[in-house]
Design an enzyme around this catalytic site. Structure first.
Site, PDB file in Angstrom:
ATOM      1  N   HIS A 282      -5.406  -7.341   1.340  1.00  0.00           N
ATOM      2  CA  HIS A 282      -4.594  -7.903   2.191  1.00  0.00           C
ATOM      3  C   HIS A 282      -4.151  -7.114   3.600  1.00  0.00           C
ATOM      4  O   HIS A 282      -4.371  -5.901   3.506  1.00  0.00           O
ATOM      5  CB  HIS A 282      -3.073  -7.921   1.607  1.00  0.00           C
ATOM      6  CG  HIS A 282      -2.219  -7.094   1.273  1.00  0.00           C
ATOM      7  ND1 HIS A 282      -1.446  -6.175   2.144  1.00  0.00           N
ATOM      8  CD2 HIS A 282      -2.073  -6.270  -0.100  1.00  0.00           C
ATOM      9  CE1 HIS A 282      -0.723  -5.321   1.425  1.00  0.00           C
ATOM     10  NE2 HIS A 282      -1.269  -5.255   0.196  1.00  0.00           N
ATOM     11  N   ASP A 294      -2.267   0.825   2.335  1.00  0.00           N
ATOM     12  CA  ASP A 294      -1.893  -0.293   1.766  1.00  0.00           C
ATOM     13  C   ASP A 294      -1.664  -1.506   2.877  1.00  0.00           C
ATOM     14  O   ASP A 294      -0.692  -1.611   3.472  1.00  0.00           O
ATOM     15  CB  ASP A 294      -0.459  -0.489   0.895  1.00  0.00           C
ATOM     16  CG  ASP A 294       0.017  -1.407   0.293  1.00  0.00           C
ATOM     17  OD1 ASP A 294      -0.679  -2.323   0.186  1.00  0.00           O
ATOM     18  OD2 ASP A 294       1.358  -1.459  -0.144  1.00  0.00           O
ATOM     19  N   GLU A 328       1.226 -10.349   1.824  1.00  0.00           N
ATOM     20  CA  GLU A 328       1.087 -10.165   0.629  1.00  0.00           C
ATOM     21  C   GLU A 328       2.399  -9.528   0.159  1.00  0.00           C
ATOM     22  O   GLU A 328       3.187  -9.853  -0.676  1.00  0.00           O
ATOM     23  CB  GLU A 328       0.049  -9.344  -0.071  1.00  0.00           C
ATOM     24  CG  GLU A 328      -0.043  -8.762  -1.517  1.00  0.00           C
ATOM     25  CD  GLU A 328       0.917  -7.618  -1.749  1.00  0.00           C
ATOM     26  OE1 GLU A 328       0.918  -7.268  -2.957  1.00  0.00           O
ATOM     27  OE2 GLU A 328       1.369  -6.859  -0.901  1.00  0.00           O
ATOM     28  N   GLU A 329       3.126  -8.701   1.246  1.00  0.00           N
ATOM     29  CA  GLU A 329       4.129  -7.712   0.615  1.00  0.00           C
ATOM     30  C   GLU A 329       5.199  -8.564   0.545  1.00  0.00           C
ATOM     31  O   GLU A 329       6.048  -8.163  -0.363  1.00  0.00           O
ATOM     32  CB  GLU A 329       4.050  -6.805   2.093  1.00  0.00           C
ATOM     33  CG  GLU A 329       3.126  -5.699   2.085  1.00  0.00           C
ATOM     34  CD  GLU A 329       3.139  -5.009   0.876  1.00  0.00           C
ATOM     35  OE1 GLU A 329       3.696  -4.937  -0.001  1.00  0.00           O
ATOM     36  OE2 GLU A 329       1.983  -4.191   1.057  1.00  0.00           O
ATOM     37  N   ASP A 356      -6.447  -3.504  -4.142  1.00  0.00           N
ATOM     38  CA  ASP A 356      -5.072  -3.197  -3.409  1.00  0.00           C
ATOM     39  C   ASP A 356      -4.272  -2.288  -4.090  1.00  0.00           C
ATOM     40  O   ASP A 356      -3.284  -2.281  -4.648  1.00  0.00           O
ATOM     41  CB  ASP A 356      -4.353  -4.597  -3.516  1.00  0.00           C
ATOM     42  CG  ASP A 356      -2.874  -4.432  -2.714  1.00  0.00           C
ATOM     43  OD1 ASP A 356      -2.570  -3.542  -1.964  1.00  0.00           O
ATOM     44  OD2 ASP A 356      -2.037  -5.201  -2.884  1.00  0.00           O
ATOM     45  N   HIS A 426       4.280   2.307   1.050  1.00  0.00           N
ATOM     46  CA  HIS A 426       5.382   1.824   1.784  1.00  0.00           C
ATOM     47  C   HIS A 426       6.354   2.799   2.480  1.00  0.00           C
ATOM     48  O   HIS A 426       7.621   2.379   2.859  1.00  0.00           O
ATOM     49  CB  HIS A 426       6.437   0.808   0.854  1.00  0.00           C
ATOM     50  CG  HIS A 426       5.692  -0.212   0.193  1.00  0.00           C
ATOM     51  ND1 HIS A 426       6.317  -0.896  -0.689  1.00  0.00           N
ATOM     52  CD2 HIS A 426       4.368  -0.563   0.348  1.00  0.00           C
ATOM     53  CE1 HIS A 426       5.470  -1.844  -1.170  1.00  0.00           C
ATOM     54  NE2 HIS A 426       4.271  -1.654  -0.524  1.00  0.00           N
TER      55      HIS A 426
HETATM   56 ZN   LIG Z   1      -0.568  -3.800  -1.066  1.00  0.00          ZN
END
Ligand SMILES: [Zn+2]
Length: 475
Positions: A282, A294, A328-329, A356, A426
């Site tokens: 993603h 990510d 995606e998140e 991912d 994140h």
């Molecule tokens: Zn991800």
């Protein structure tokens, strides 16, 4: 006699057809030999590292619907073209646009301290100046669920569950519920806001953001995560027996709808261009870091793998399609849009895999394929064995291809070592320096090997509408 002969021929034809349908899928020796060369070449190839370095440096954070959304899509489309992909397209993806402007948290009493905090993705903001209230702490989401309005009315709820590290990431599943549904559970007891300990396995003073979701029947309250170090501080202060009063001020919220896109690049198949092997990652990321692990890594790994296959003297028999998914998140919007747009092509999607889970080495292969394709998976495993890949189970989730899997597409999960992943996930620490170029190249080698062998396979992997339904029930 002619009638008997006809019956004999008819039964011969029927049994031949039945054989064709159940004939084991396999890969010809010449294609296995090419796959071995691809594998070894990929182990020394820097394409993926160059892609993720470029994406992290030239674009950086890619919050879905934010200022970099379009820039990142343009960047990836240009890179596909520069890498010699035959076809580059995009497919629209609509989603609510969430905006983060600022956040602030501090303990007001008994011992004033500022806390490192991030709003959770999707959270509503607070009124100007924030909300101030006493903290009521819970160890787990389940403990919060067992609370009462008497405890929580007009208070700030806090969940202190500290996730552990794990190679396969199963500990994330144990922890993430506090982030996703905690706000609505707390709001159901009259809480004014919720603060959670970051969903991360580190002890850094950097909070982890991530998506949360509101129950539409319950009032929406602001939700934020404090760093693990600050969670320790808060919990220690709570042990001192005096009420702990917190101020939380979030300037964030949802502002209308945005139309992004899945960006798709293809190495077109020479014999069956309409049949595709789908891989991807993603393109969106959370905003504190540069989205290197990510999921810049996943986009880079799969683009580089397809590029290497595209460098062969001949195009593969089937098409290799790379999807850089939108948003995606915030809830797999790109994945769902892809599955909707391609719902009538499930059987043409031979098999799919998403990367991912950062950039750690791939150590396990799980395959959700028809039984007659397991021999081909064994052949793929033999080529991957020198890369220390083990055979996992027969169920796979597919990440952003999970929605296609739910419709019957065969899936391969290539499990990465995620022991360190949730230290940085994140956070502002999701940056290039966390990527080991050798581990990244091993990922490319696995994807290139597998995608090529699947593209050359004689026979299919069982994709058809409604396939693997029993696997879904077992999950
Ligand atoms: Zn991800």
């Amino acid at each position: 006699m002619p009638r008997l002969r006809f019956a004999l021929i008819a039964s011969l034809v029927a049994s031949t057809l039945a054989f064709a349908e159940t004939a084991p899928t396999h890969i010809a020796p010449v294609d296995v030999a090419t796959a071995i060369k691809l594998r070894d070449q990929a182990m020394n190839d820097g394409t993926a590292y160059a892609i993720v370095a470029g994406l992290s440096t030239e674009i950086g954070p890619r919050l879905a619907g934010g200022v970099n959304d379009q820039r990142a899509r343009d960047w990836v489309a240009a890179r596909f073209k520069a890498l010699g992909f035959d076809k580059v397209t995009s497919e629209p993806v609509k989603f609510p646009r969430w905006v983060r402007d600022s956040e602030h948290a501090e303990i007001l009493a008994p011992y004033p301290q500022k806390l490192a905090v991030l709003a959770l993705g999707g959270s509503v903001g607070t009124p100007k100046g924030g909300v101030s209230a006493d903290v009521v702490a819970f160890k787990t989401l389940d403990e919060l669920k067992a609370a009462s309005a008497a405890q929580l009315k007009d208070k700030i709820a806090y969940i202190g569950f500290h996730m552990a590290a794990s190679k396969d990431g199963h500990t994330y599943g144990e922890a993430v519920g506090a982030r996703v549904v905690g706000a609505s559970v707390a709001a159901s007891f009259g809480a004014k806001a919720i603060v959670i300990r970051s969903i991360g396995s580190d002890n850094e003073r950097l909070p982890h953001t991530g998506v949360m979701q509101y129950d539409t029947k319950i009032a929406r309250i602001p939700a934020a995560a404090i760093s693990n170090s600050d969670a320790d501080l808060l919990e220690h202060m709570l042990t001192l027996g005096k009420p702990v009063r917190l101020n939380l001020a979030l300037d964030c919220g949802t502002q209308g709808e945005y139309t992004g896109a899945n960006v798709i690049g293809e190495i077109t198949g020479s014999e069956h261009p309409e049949e595709v092997i789908v891989i991807g990652g993603h393109l969106d990321s959370w905003d504190p870091g540069t989205g290197a692990i990510d999921d810049g890594a996943g986009v880079a790994i799969t683009m580089a793998a397809a590029h290497l296959i595209g460098q062969l003297p001949q195009r593969p028999k089937r098409t290799i399609r790379v999807v850089a998914f939108a948003n995606e998140e915030a809830g797999m919007y790109g994945a769902n849009a892809y599955a909707e747009a391609h719902k009538n092509e499930v059987a043409k999607h031979l098999i799919g895999s998403e990367s991912d889970f950062g950039a750690g080495r791939i150590w396990r292969l799980s395959a959700q394929v028809k039984p007659e394709a397991l021999g081909a998976i064994d052949q793929i495993m033999q080529v991957l064995a020198p890369l220390d890949v083990q055979r996992g189970g027969d169920h796979a989730h597919g990440g952003d291809f999970g929605a296609m899997g739910a419709q019957g597409m065969a899936i391969l999960d290539l499990g990465q070592d995620g022991t360190d992943y949730f230290n940085w996930h994140h956070t502002a620490n999701d940056t290039m320096d966390k990527i080991d170029p050798k581990a990244l190249a091993q990922n490319v080698a696995v994807y290139a090997t597998y995608a090529y062998m699947a593209a050359q396979a004689i026979g299919d992997f069982g994709s058809k509408p409604g396939a693997f339904a029993s696997a879904k029930e077992q999950e």
